[in-house]
Every structure is written in structure tokens, then in C-alpha cells.
Scaffold this active site. Sequence first.
Site, mmCIF file in Angstrom:
data_model
loop_
_atom_site.group_PDB
_atom_site.id
_atom_site.type_symbol
_atom_site.label_atom_id
_atom_site.label_comp_id
_atom_site.label_asym_id
_atom_site.label_seq_id
_atom_site.Cartn_x
_atom_site.Cartn_y
_atom_site.Cartn_z
ATOM 1 N N ASP A 148 0.730 -1.118 -0.156
ATOM 2 C CA ASP A 148 -0.122 -0.154 -0.019
ATOM 3 C C ASP A 148 1.023 1.448 0.154
ATOM 4 O O ASP A 148 2.025 1.299 0.618
ATOM 5 C CB ASP A 148 -0.889 -0.027 1.169
ATOM 6 N N LEU A 176 11.339 -20.728 -3.459
ATOM 7 C CA LEU A 176 10.088 -19.862 -2.895
ATOM 8 C C LEU A 176 8.968 -19.735 -4.123
ATOM 9 O O LEU A 176 9.379 -19.681 -5.313
ATOM 10 C CB LEU A 176 10.730 -18.349 -2.820
ATOM 11 N N HIS A 213 3.196 3.236 -8.739
ATOM 12 C CA HIS A 213 2.889 1.812 -9.262
ATOM 13 C C HIS A 213 4.377 1.172 -9.722
ATOM 14 O O HIS A 213 4.777 0.049 -9.469
ATOM 15 C CB HIS A 213 1.721 1.560 -10.006
#
Length: 256
Positions: A36, A147, A53
Site C-alpha cells: 500500500d 520460493l 506503481h
Amino acid sequence: MLEHLARKWARKENQPIPEELDRTGKIPQHVAIIMDGNGRWANMRNLPRVAGHRAGMKTVKEVVKVADDLGVGYVTMYAFSTENWKRPRDEVDFLMKLPQEFLSTELKELIERNVRIRMLGSKDELPKHTLKALTEAEERTVSNTGLQLNFALNYGGRDEIVKAFSMMASQVKAGELDPEKLDEEVISRYLYTSDIPDPDLLIRTSGEIRLSNFMLWQLAYTELWFTDVLWPDFTREHFYQAIVEYQGRARRYGAV
């Protein structure tokens, strides 16, 4: 222009691991992240929101690296919620292009790191180019054993639960599922995360202290860590801080 600005504010990669972080101790198996603050980061610099972004995309790369280096097994990034369609059209269009842009530049290194990529969320409303990029990344990394990087895209916690119960109701009606045998384990099998463990740690940036419809079922016993730092400014050091605090908590799951 935007890429230049993103590089200008790129974070340093080489913050030392703090001594209080026990690499042989309890490293969270699954870290979920609500990324955020991209828009506010851009506004503070008099830049368009899309610049935030793109800068945030750089942070994704660094967080994946540090999580992988520490031995975290799963990282789930809240990339786009079912509510984010309400944002301005130009911003939504840009966000739908980010997976393609990110994967076109980073997929090779992710493959070299043995990272597996998955998408969590509803594919129904996504543009074809977004789906194509994610599907290709999933296919090219499906055999990787390191991962697992999950992108929660067009994802909503309530929507996920509604879809799960709808599937269960259909199977009950068809006689394929015994309603008397419904329990938490059965319900979990109908969620997007059916084959991965619930998050041990949730990180949310930018000072907001809420879940925003993210993994509502899975976060029941997750440790929560909030920071005022905006996502594009989030560094390895902040990630280390979250892990250190996580290691200092006692997880009792309702017991004494």
C-alpha cells in the site's frame, strides 16, 4: 520518464542483516504483503499515480530476493483487489499491464532463483494480455522448487469464500459432498490457497491498519505487522525488522 524516476528513488539492496535476526530460528514459512502507498508516494513527488506503481514494482523484486535469501517458502503479494476496478480507468489499465512488464524483465532471474509463480484470484475479468503473461510465468516455473511467489490479482477474500461455498453447495446437491463432514480442513480445500500453508506473517505498508478484504479465512492466526513506510520506500531493512518482531512473538493459537 517513469522508469527513470523509479530508478532515481530505488532502494539500496545491501542493508546488512541485523544481529537480532536469527537465521537459524523461526523464519516464517509464508509471508503475505499488502503493498500500500504507491499513489501517495507519487503524489508527494508531484508525479502521476502510475509512477508510484512502477516504483513499487522495484520493491517487489527486492522483497522477493530478501525473502528467498532468508529461506521464506511462500510470498503472497496483494496486487489488485476485486474492489480496485472502481479506480480511474487509466490507472486500472496501467495496473493490468504491470504483470506483463514485471515478468518480461524479471522472469529470467526468478527462474534462475528457482522461484515458482502462481496467481491467486478470479481470472474471469482479467484482460487477455494480463492472463497470458501470468499463465506463461506459471507454466515456465511450474517445476521450480524454491520460493513460491503468489500474485493475488483480482482477488477478494469474501469473493473467494463465496466461490468456495458455491462449489461446495453444488457438490452437496449432486451428492458428491457430505454436508455432515464439512470442517475447516474441507473448506480450505476449496480456496485458492488449497495447497499452500496459511500465512505466518502479514506485512502492510503505508500506515493503514486493516485487512482490506485480503485472505480473510487464511489470516485467522497470522501475526500482523504494520508500518507507516510507503511501499516504494520499503527496503530490505524494513523486511528484516518485520521478521525480527515476528521471531519475538509467541504464537499460541488460542492456548495458554
